[in-house]
Design an enzyme around this catalytic site. Structure first.
Site, mmCIF file in Angstrom:
data_model
loop_
_atom_site.group_PDB
_atom_site.id
_atom_site.type_symbol
_atom_site.label_atom_id
_atom_site.label_comp_id
_atom_site.label_asym_id
_atom_site.label_seq_id
_atom_site.Cartn_x
_atom_site.Cartn_y
_atom_site.Cartn_z
ATOM 1 N N TRP A 149 0.833 -1.216 0.000
ATOM 2 C CA TRP A 149 0.000 0.000 0.000
ATOM 3 C C TRP A 149 0.853 1.247 0.000
ATOM 4 O O TRP A 149 0.556 2.221 -0.686
ATOM 5 C CB TRP A 149 -0.980 -0.015 1.165
ATOM 6 N N ASP B 157 -1.420 6.673 6.381
ATOM 7 C CA ASP B 157 -2.524 5.782 6.011
ATOM 8 C C ASP B 157 -2.730 4.810 7.179
ATOM 9 O O ASP B 157 -1.853 3.996 7.466
ATOM 10 C CB ASP B 157 -2.141 5.022 4.731
ATOM 11 N N LYS C 169 -11.809 -1.775 6.719
ATOM 12 C CA LYS C 169 -10.966 -2.725 7.440
ATOM 13 C C LYS C 169 -11.422 -2.850 8.897
ATOM 14 O O LYS C 169 -11.482 -3.921 9.443
ATOM 15 C CB LYS C 169 -9.498 -2.290 7.402
#
Ligand code: PLP
Length: 360
Positions: free
Chosen positions: A101, A171, A195
Site C-alpha cells: 500500500w 494511512d 478494514k
C-alpha cells in the site's frame, strides 16, 4: 451455517450489535417510514446522522478543533493521488515504503512530482519496519508519507518516524480506531473504513485545517480538492450515506467498549493469545519481527505450502473463514480487527493446536 468467525483483511467483520441495530432500523428509521438507504442526504434526518457521526469520532479520537473530518469516496487508494495534488507545493515528497500500500502511494505520487523513497523494508519481504530515527528527509519535502499498519505483511509502526519537522501523512486504514492516537502528530491521518470501522466505499480523512486551501496542483479535479469537501461538510455531492450511518453506529459501539483505550486492551489481549501460541508452536510461525508486530493482521506459515493449504481448508470447514494469506506472502493471515471477539481468537488457537497435533 449461521455466523462464522471471519478473519478477512477487508471488507471485514463488524460488531454484531451494529448489524442487529441496522437490521431493526432497516424498514423504518426512527419513525420516518424509510431506511437510511432511501433518504435524501439533504434531509434533516441525515443531517443529524452525519453531524452525530462526526461528533462521536471527534470525541473518540480527541480530534483538535483545527482538524477537519472529511467523509470521502474513492477508497484509501484515491488518497494516494489526492494527497500529492493537495500538498505537493514544492513537488517533492518523501515516502517510507513498508508494503504494497505504501508502494502504491509512492508510485502514484511520482506522477505529480519528485517522490523519494527514503526508507524501505522490501529487502526482507516487508517483514519489519525500518529504523526511522534519522532518515534522509529532503529539505524541500512537502510531507513524509507512511502506511502505519501494513495490512498484507502484518507490521505496525510502534513509534512514528522522526520527520525532522516535516508534515507527517499517514494511512491508517487497517489500524483505524484500534488504539489511541495523537492526531496532532499528523498533517493528515486517513483510512479506508472497510478494514476496521464500517462497510466498504468510504475513506475518512482527518486533515489539519491550514492544509485545506485553493493552492493545489493546477489540474486537480474539483472532487479531489480537500477544500471542496471541507467547504461543503462532506456533502459537495451525495456522500456514501449508508456507510456514514453504519460508521456512526460502530463509533458508539467503540465508545461502549471503553473508547480507544478499551479497544487497545481488547486488541492486545487477542493478539497476545495468537502470538503466544505462534511463538511456541512447532508447526506454525509468524513471519514478522517481534517488535514490529501488528495487533490487527497476523500472518503465519507452516513452511510447507501443501500443509498451509490443508490448514486453510480444514479451518474453513470448522467455521474459521478467510485465513488464506495474501498471494505475495503465502501461508495464512488472521485479521483480528476491533470487532473480532476474544472468543474467536481463542477458538482459532484451539483449532490450530488440534491441527498441529494431528498433522505433525
Ligand atoms: C486496504 C488498504 C488500502 C486500499 O483501500 P481501498 O479502500 O480499497 O482503496 C490502502 N491502504 C491500506 C493500509 C489498506 O489496508
Amino acid at each position: 451455517m449461521g455466523r462464522v468467525y471471519n478473519f478477512s483483511a477487508g471488507p471485514a467483520v463488524l460488531p454484531e450489535a451494529v448489524l442487529q441495530e441496522a437490521q431493526a432500523e432497516m424498514m423504518d428509521y426512527r419513525g420516518c417510514g424509510m431506511s437510511v438507504m432511501e433518504m435524501s442526504h439533504r434531509s434533516s434526518m441525515f443531517d443529524d446522522i452525519i453531524h452525530e457521526t462526526e461528533a462521536d469520532l471527534r470525541k473518540l479520537m480527541n480530534i483538535p478543533d483545527n482538524y477537519r473530518v472529511l467523509f470521502l469516496q474513492g477508497g484509501a487508494s484515491l488518497q494516494f493521488a489526492m494527497i500529492p495534488m493537495n500538498l505537493m507545493k514544492n513537488r517533492v515528497a518523501d515516502y517510507i515504503v513498508t508494503g504494497q500500500w505504501a508502494k502504491k502511494a509512492w508510485q502514484e505520487a511520482q506522477k505529480y512530482g519528485k517522490a523519494n523513497k527514503i526508507a524501505s523494508s522490501e529487502d526482507k519481504t516487508f517483514s519489519y519496519i525500518p529504523d526511522c530515527s534519522d532518515l534522509p528527509v529532503s529539505p524541500d519535502a512537502d510531507y513524509v508519507y507512511i502506511c502505519e499498519n501494513n495490512t498484507i505483511y502484518g507490521t505496525k509502526y510502534k513509534k512514528l518516524p522522526d520527520t525532522k519537522g516535516k508534515l507527517l501523512v499517514s494511512d491508517v486504514s487497517s489500524c483505524f480506531l484500534s488504539e489511541p492516537v495523537n492526531v496532532s502528530d499528523y498533517g493528515i491521518i486517513y483510512g479506508g473504513v472497510q478494514k476496521n470501522v464500517g462497510p466498504a466505499g468510504m475513506v475518512i480523512a482527518i486533515v489539519r485545517d491550514d492544509l485545506i486551501t485553493d493552492d493545489v496542483l493546477p489540474f486537480t479535479p474539483t472532487m479531489m480538492k480537500y477544500k471542496t469537501h471541507a467547504d461543503n461538510g462532506s456533502m459537495y455531492n451525495t456522500p456514501n450515506c449508508w456507510c456514514i450511518y453504519i460508521c456512526g453506529k460502530v463509533f458508539k459501539w467503540i465508545e461502549s467498549m471503553g473508547g480507544l483505550a478499551g479497544m487497545k486492551a481488547h486488541n492486545e489481549k487477542k493478539a497476545a493469545i495468537l502470538y503466544d501460541y505462534l511463538d511456541q508452536s512447532r508447526m506454525f510461525h509468524g513471519t514478522v519481527v517481534k517488535e514490529d508486530r501488528s495487533l490487527m493482521n497476523v500472518p503465519f506459515v507452516t513452511g510447507d505450502k501443501e500443509l498451509d493449504a490443508k490448514f486453510v481448508k480444514a479451518a474453513e470447514k470448522a467455521g474459521f473463514l478467510n485465513l488464506k494469506g495474501h498471494r505475495t506472502v503465502g501461508g495464512m493471515r488472521a485479521s483480528i480487527y476491533n470487532a473480532m471477539p476474544v472468543e474467536g481468537v481463542q477458538k482459532l488457537v484451539e483449532f490450530m493446536k488440534k491441527f498441529e497435533e494431528e498433522n505433525l
